[in-house]
Scaffold this motif. Structure first.
Motif, PDB file in Angstrom:
ATOM      1  N   LEU A   1       0.854  -1.181   0.000  1.00 55.21           N
ATOM      2  CA  LEU A   1       0.000   0.000   0.000  1.00 55.21           C
ATOM      3  C   LEU A   1       0.893   1.235   0.000  1.00 55.21           C
ATOM      4  CD1 LEU A   1      -2.514  -1.238   2.717  1.00 55.21           C
ATOM      5  CD2 LEU A   1      -2.954  -1.105   0.264  1.00 55.21           C
ATOM      6  N   LEU A   2       0.692   2.105  -0.972  1.00 56.45           N
ATOM      7  CA  LEU A   2       1.558   3.277  -1.136  1.00 56.45           C
ATOM      8  C   LEU A   2       0.758   4.562  -0.965  1.00 56.45           C
ATOM      9  CD1 LEU A   2       3.548   2.248  -4.346  1.00 56.45           C
ATOM     10  CD2 LEU A   2       4.248   1.956  -1.972  1.00 56.45           C
ATOM     11  N   PRO A   3       1.331   5.538  -0.241  1.00 55.23           N
ATOM     12  CA  PRO A   3       0.715   6.866  -0.235  1.00 55.23           C
ATOM     13  C   PRO A   3       0.861   7.499  -1.615  1.00 55.23           C
ATOM     14  CG  PRO A   3       2.835   6.942   0.860  1.00 55.23           C
ATOM     15  CD  PRO A   3       2.566   5.492   0.557  1.00 55.23           C
ATOM     16  N   LYS A   4       0.070   8.507  -1.887  1.00 54.83           N
ATOM     17  CA  LYS A   4       0.054   9.115  -3.215  1.00 54.83           C
ATOM     18  C   LYS A   4       1.435   9.604  -3.636  1.00 54.83           C
ATOM     19  CE  LYS A   4      -2.241  10.500  -6.846  1.00 54.83           C
ATOM     20  NZ  LYS A   4      -2.904   9.519  -7.745  1.00 54.83           N
TER      21      LYS A   4
ATOM     22  N   LEU B   1      -3.247   1.986  -3.717  1.00 55.68           N
ATOM     23  CA  LEU B   1      -3.064   3.308  -3.132  1.00 55.68           C
ATOM     24  C   LEU B   1      -3.559   3.294  -1.689  1.00 55.68           C
ATOM     25  CD1 LEU B   1      -2.281   6.302  -3.696  1.00 55.68           C
ATOM     26  CD2 LEU B   1      -4.698   6.686  -4.268  1.00 55.68           C
ATOM     27  N   LEU B   2      -2.747   3.843  -0.802  1.00 58.27           N
ATOM     28  CA  LEU B   2      -3.110   3.951   0.606  1.00 58.27           C
ATOM     29  C   LEU B   2      -3.944   5.221   0.785  1.00 58.27           C
ATOM     30  CD1 LEU B   2      -2.559   2.561   3.397  1.00 58.27           C
ATOM     31  CD2 LEU B   2      -0.679   4.187   3.681  1.00 58.27           C
ATOM     32  N   GLU B   3      -5.118   5.067   1.352  1.00 61.71           N
ATOM     33  CA  GLU B   3      -6.021   6.204   1.530  1.00 61.71           C
ATOM     34  C   GLU B   3      -5.441   7.206   2.533  1.00 61.71           C
ATOM     35  OE1 GLU B   3      -9.963   5.717   3.511  1.00 61.71           O
ATOM     36  OE2 GLU B   3     -10.712   6.054   1.477  1.00 61.71           O
ATOM     37  N   ASP B   4      -5.554   8.463   2.209  1.00 66.96           N
ATOM     38  CA  ASP B   4      -5.023   9.515   3.083  1.00 66.96           C
ATOM     39  C   ASP B   4      -6.012   9.784   4.209  1.00 66.96           C
ATOM     40  OD1 ASP B   4      -3.765  11.632   4.247  1.00 66.96           O
ATOM     41  OD2 ASP B   4      -3.945  12.989   2.532  1.00 66.96           O
ATOM     42  N   ASP B   5      -5.590   9.544   5.440  1.00 67.85           N
ATOM     43  CA  ASP B   5      -6.446   9.804   6.599  1.00 67.85           C
ATOM     44  C   ASP B   5      -5.812  10.799   7.559  1.00 67.85           C
ATOM     45  OD1 ASP B   5      -4.425   8.384   7.779  1.00 67.85           O
ATOM     46  OD2 ASP B   5      -5.645   6.643   8.328  1.00 67.85           O
TER      47      ASP B   5
ATOM     48  N   PRO C   1       2.985  10.306   6.281  1.00 66.01           N
ATOM     49  CA  PRO C   1       3.181   9.490   5.070  1.00 66.01           C
ATOM     50  C   PRO C   1       4.002   8.232   5.374  1.00 66.01           C
ATOM     51  CG  PRO C   1       3.640  11.804   4.636  1.00 66.01           C
ATOM     52  CD  PRO C   1       3.496  11.677   6.118  1.00 66.01           C
ATOM     53  N   THR C   2       3.523   7.124   4.914  1.00 66.23           N
ATOM     54  CA  THR C   2       4.251   5.861   5.089  1.00 66.23           C
ATOM     55  C   THR C   2       3.793   4.849   4.066  1.00 66.23           C
ATOM     56  OG1 THR C   2       4.802   4.050   6.619  1.00 66.23           O
ATOM     57  CG2 THR C   2       2.587   4.956   6.772  1.00 66.23           C
ATOM     58  N   GLU C   3       4.701   3.975   3.678  1.00 66.72           N
ATOM     59  CA  GLU C   3       4.339   2.805   2.889  1.00 66.72           C
ATOM     60  C   GLU C   3       3.962   1.695   3.876  1.00 66.72           C
ATOM     61  OE1 GLU C   3       6.593   5.672   1.076  1.00 66.72           O
ATOM     62  OE2 GLU C   3       7.369   4.339   2.653  1.00 66.72           O
ATOM     63  N   VAL C   4       3.071   0.824   3.453  1.00 69.82           N
ATOM     64  CA  VAL C   4       2.632  -0.285   4.309  1.00 69.82           C
ATOM     65  C   VAL C   4       2.755  -1.577   3.518  1.00 69.82           C
ATOM     66  CG1 VAL C   4       0.714  -1.310   5.599  1.00 69.82           C
ATOM     67  CG2 VAL C   4       1.035   1.178   5.604  1.00 69.82           C
ATOM     68  N   CYS C   5       3.355  -2.588   4.138  1.00 74.23           N
ATOM     69  CA  CYS C   5       3.406  -3.922   3.543  1.00 74.23           C
ATOM     70  C   CYS C   5       2.649  -4.889   4.440  1.00 74.23           C
ATOM     71  CB  CYS C   5       4.844  -4.403   3.388  1.00 74.23           C
ATOM     72  SG  CYS C   5       5.635  -3.792   1.894  1.00 74.23           S
TER      73      CYS C   5
ATOM     74  N   PHE D   1      -6.512  -8.048   2.708  1.00 79.95           N
ATOM     75  CA  PHE D   1      -6.171  -8.417   1.328  1.00 79.95           C
ATOM     76  C   PHE D   1      -7.317  -8.187   0.345  1.00 79.95           C
ATOM     77  CE2 PHE D   1      -2.596 -10.506   3.306  1.00 79.95           C
ATOM     78  CZ  PHE D   1      -1.597 -10.413   2.347  1.00 79.95           C
ATOM     79  N   GLY D   2      -8.501  -7.864   0.877  1.00 82.05           N
ATOM     80  CA  GLY D   2      -9.652  -7.723  -0.009  1.00 82.05           C
ATOM     81  C   GLY D   2     -10.126  -6.308  -0.230  1.00 82.05           C
ATOM     82  N   GLU D   3     -10.066  -5.470   0.804  1.00 82.90           N
ATOM     83  CA  GLU D   3     -10.598  -4.112   0.682  1.00 82.90           C
ATOM     84  C   GLU D   3      -9.640  -3.211  -0.089  1.00 82.90           C
ATOM     85  OE1 GLU D   3     -12.078  -2.286   4.157  1.00 82.90           O
ATOM     86  OE2 GLU D   3     -13.285  -4.008   4.782  1.00 82.90           O
ATOM     87  N   SER D   4     -10.208  -2.424  -0.986  1.00 85.34           N
ATOM     88  CA  SER D   4      -9.377  -1.577  -1.856  1.00 85.34           C
ATOM     89  C   SER D   4      -9.001  -0.253  -1.202  1.00 85.34           C
ATOM     90  CB  SER D   4     -10.124  -1.303  -3.167  1.00 85.34           C
ATOM     91  OG  SER D   4     -11.364  -0.671  -2.898  1.00 85.34           O
ATOM     92  N   THR D   5      -9.779   0.178  -0.200  1.00 83.37           N
ATOM     93  CA  THR D   5      -9.511   1.479   0.427  1.00 83.37           C
ATOM     94  C   THR D   5      -9.110   1.283   1.881  1.00 83.37           C
ATOM     95  OG1 THR D   5     -11.875   1.687   0.919  1.00 83.37           O
ATOM     96  CG2 THR D   5     -11.060   2.733  -1.093  1.00 83.37           C
ATOM     97  N   LEU D   6      -7.833   1.043   2.078  1.00 82.39           N
ATOM     98  CA  LEU D   6      -7.298   0.916   3.436  1.00 82.39           C
ATOM     99  C   LEU D   6      -6.485   2.162   3.763  1.00 82.39           C
ATOM    100  CD1 LEU D   6      -6.071  -2.776   3.851  1.00 82.39           C
ATOM    101  CD2 LEU D   6      -7.887  -1.633   5.118  1.00 82.39           C
ATOM    102  N   SER D   7      -6.454   2.509   5.037  1.00 79.43           N
ATOM    103  CA  SER D   7      -5.638   3.628   5.495  1.00 79.43           C
ATOM    104  C   SER D   7      -4.872   3.199   6.734  1.00 79.43           C
ATOM    105  CB  SER D   7      -6.522   4.842   5.813  1.00 79.43           C
ATOM    106  OG  SER D   7      -7.288   4.599   6.999  1.00 79.43           O
ATOM    107  N   VAL D   8      -3.909   4.003   7.134  1.00 77.34           N
ATOM    108  CA  VAL D   8      -3.105   3.699   8.323  1.00 77.34           C
ATOM    109  C   VAL D   8      -3.998   3.580   9.549  1.00 77.34           C
ATOM    110  CG1 VAL D   8      -1.364   4.643   9.895  1.00 77.34           C
ATOM    111  CG2 VAL D   8      -0.998   4.751   7.420  1.00 77.34           C
ATOM    112  N   LYS D   9      -4.914   4.551   9.728  1.00 77.24           N
ATOM    113  CA  LYS D   9      -5.775   4.523  10.913  1.00 77.24           C
ATOM    114  C   LYS D   9      -6.715   3.312  10.898  1.00 77.24           C
ATOM    115  CE  LYS D   9      -5.868   9.444  12.209  1.00 77.24           C
ATOM    116  NZ  LYS D   9      -4.882  10.013  11.290  1.00 77.24           N
ATOM    117  N   ARG D  10      -7.226   2.949   9.738  1.00 78.91           N
ATOM    118  CA  ARG D  10      -8.124   1.786   9.669  1.00 78.91           C
ATOM    119  C   ARG D  10      -7.396   0.520  10.083  1.00 78.91           C
ATOM    120  NH1 ARG D  10     -11.704  -0.060   5.247  1.00 78.91           N
ATOM    121  NH2 ARG D  10     -12.381  -1.264   7.056  1.00 78.91           N
ATOM    122  N   ILE D  11      -6.144   0.381   9.668  1.00 79.46           N
ATOM    123  CA  ILE D  11      -5.371  -0.807  10.052  1.00 79.46           C
ATOM    124  C   ILE D  11      -5.108  -0.800  11.551  1.00 79.46           C
ATOM    125  CG2 ILE D  11      -3.169  -2.012   9.775  1.00 79.46           C
ATOM    126  CD1 ILE D  11      -3.102  -0.953   6.884  1.00 79.46           C
TER     127      ILE D  11
END
Length: 471
Positions: A317-320, A336-340, A344-348, A382-392
């Motif tokens: 998941l990558l920030p813009k 794309l990692l949703e901006d919340d 800024p961070t990449e997530v694996c 692995f299924g949802e297309s709109t994930l963000s740092v806070k949601r995780i």
């Protein structure tokens, strides 16, 4: 004794002469019946009139050549060589001879062709005009003591599977010959002899595997996994993806040998870790990072290399900003990692079999989170297309820091081990830190705990607000 029945009278047969038939016959030209003979055909060849030999005469010659040879032993080989020389320029005669020669070698039908014709085949096969022909190459393979392997080599060179091979030659050779159904078992051994197979050769292998029976395929995959180097697997994700799709889950997994299963784990992990490693390297090269951020990324890349054979799947998941900088240089599951509002961070997200591991690359917190692998977590991570740092972070899970000495044996490795996540075999444990360094870690760890508590409260408030807005 008188008969009760009278004999019926029959009409008198007319007396006539077939004058018209006699007259018709008298007008026909004189005709002689030409009886084929081998001598006659050989004479025509010697006189350079082979093109005047009829197909019927050729059939007779081929059929009776063995008998003729017994009466002309001293001329048998020479005359057969002459016939093969004619066949170089006569496609019909080629077909007749090659068909019978295939039966001789491939179906053990020794009566199919005179031995002198069999032994003279090289005269024909080594001619530049026909040596490239597929039926010729196949018969040469039949003649080998390792016919199956030679046929597999031909299929590999031509990039054709068994079905395609038979479709090409079905008009030229008897495709019911037993070796045609058995040579497919030599496909994988043939592939494993290739030092550096290219993409087309890998695609050919997969095409062959797809048309095998279940038992043939299991045997082939076992051989493949235990005889192909890791370098080949790392260079051909197409091969690893096929194996993962067909053998990593389901009953086929349990049909593999223990060494083959372990090798498949290694291959899948190697490919996925390679994507993770490439991502880190691209971030280091493309983004303008502080030194401490670069050092943090390098340490994570090197740490997870020790667990490379555990990577079942990887989602990135990558920030813009990172997506713009990196572009499309990363393949695989990238979103794309949703901006919340988070840093800024990449997530694996790593799938480690029974656990999902989430790694935050940068920003405050910068933790690793561990989630049990269940249907709910899988659908979200692995299924949802709109994930963000806070949601995780709202998902909770167990977490571990990345502060000073985090990668030392008694910290993150032990934490992972408690969940059954073990490093690759032969991984050397790190040295024990000094008491001074341990005190330094404790001080930094306290600050991290305060920070992560704040970030988690912030994440819960965000998720609660989102849920309220949706309702």
């Amino acid at each position: 004794m008188n008969s009760k029945f009278s004999i019926p009278s029959l009409p008198e047969i007319p007396k006539c002469s077939p004058n018209q038939l006699i007259q018709l016959a008298s007008n026909l030209p004189d005709a002689t019946i030409s009886i084929p003979s081998v001598d006659k055909i050989l004479e025509a060849i010697e006189q350079g009139k082979a093109d005047q030999v009829s197909k019927l005469d050729w059939v007779y010659c081929i059929h009776t050549k063995a008998q003729w040879d017994q009466q002309n032993i001293d001329r048998s080989r020479k005359t057969s060589a002459a016939i093969w020389k004619v066949a170089i320029y006569n496609s019909w005669l080629q077909h007749q001879l090659l068909w019978r020669l295939a039966l001789y070698y491939g179906d053990q039908q020794e009566q199919a062709l005179a031995k002198s014709l069999v032994e003279s085949f090289d005269i024909f096969a080594h001619s530049d005009l026909v040596s490239h022909l597929l039926p010729v190459q196949i018969i040469l393979a039949f003649r080998s003591t390792q016919a199956g392997i030679e046929l597999a080599k031909i299929a590999c060179e031509q990039r054709i599977n068994r079905t395609e091979l038979l479709n090409i030659i079905k008009e030229d050779l008897p495709i019911w010959i037993p070796i045609f159904s058995r040579f497919i078992e030599e496909i994988t051994p043939c592939f494993t002899t290739i030092c550096s197979p290219n993409r087309q050769q890998v695609k050919w292998l997969l095409s062959c595997l797809d048309e095998m029976s279940d038992s043939q395929q299991i045997k082939a995959v076992n051989h493949l996994l235990t005889n192909v180097s890791n370098d080949i697997a790392n260079n051909h994700s197409l091969l690893v993806d096929w194996l993962r799709h067909n053998y990593r889950n389901g009953e086929n997994w349990y049909k593999l040998s223990d060494p083959a299963r372990q090798r498949l784990r290694d291959w899948i992990g190697g490919i996925n870790y390679g994507d993770f490693q490439k991502l880190v390297n691209l971030i280091l090269n493309k983004l303008d990072l502080e030194n401490f951020e670069s050092n943090r990324l390098c340490s994570r890349r090197d740490f997870w290399a020790n667990y490379s054979n555990r990577f079942e799947r990887l989602r990135i998941l990558l920030p813009k900003t990172s997506q713009i900088a990196i572009g499309y240089q990363i393949q695989g599951d990238v979103d794309l990692l949703e901006d919340d509002g988070s840093d800024p961070t990449e997530v694996c997200i790593f799938d480690f079999g029974e656990w999902f591991v989430v790694e935050f690359f940068r920003g405050r917190g910068g933790e690793t989170r561990l989630f049990p692998k269940n249907s709910t977590n899988e659908q979200i991570l692995f299924g949802e297309s709109t994930l963000s740092v806070k949601r995780i972070r709202c998902l909770g899970g167990d977490k571990h820091d990345h502060v000073f000495l985090w990668q030392v044996q008694e910290f993150t490795p032990t934490w992972l081990k408690n969940y059954g996540i073990l490093p690759n075999p032969n991984t050397q444990p790190s040295r024990n830190p000094t008491a001074k360094k341990l005190r330094e870690r404790e001080n930094k760890l306290e600050r991290w705990k305060t920070e992560i508590d704040y970030l988690e409260r912030e994440a819960k408030a965000y998720c609660k607000k989102i849920c309220f807005l949706i309702e």
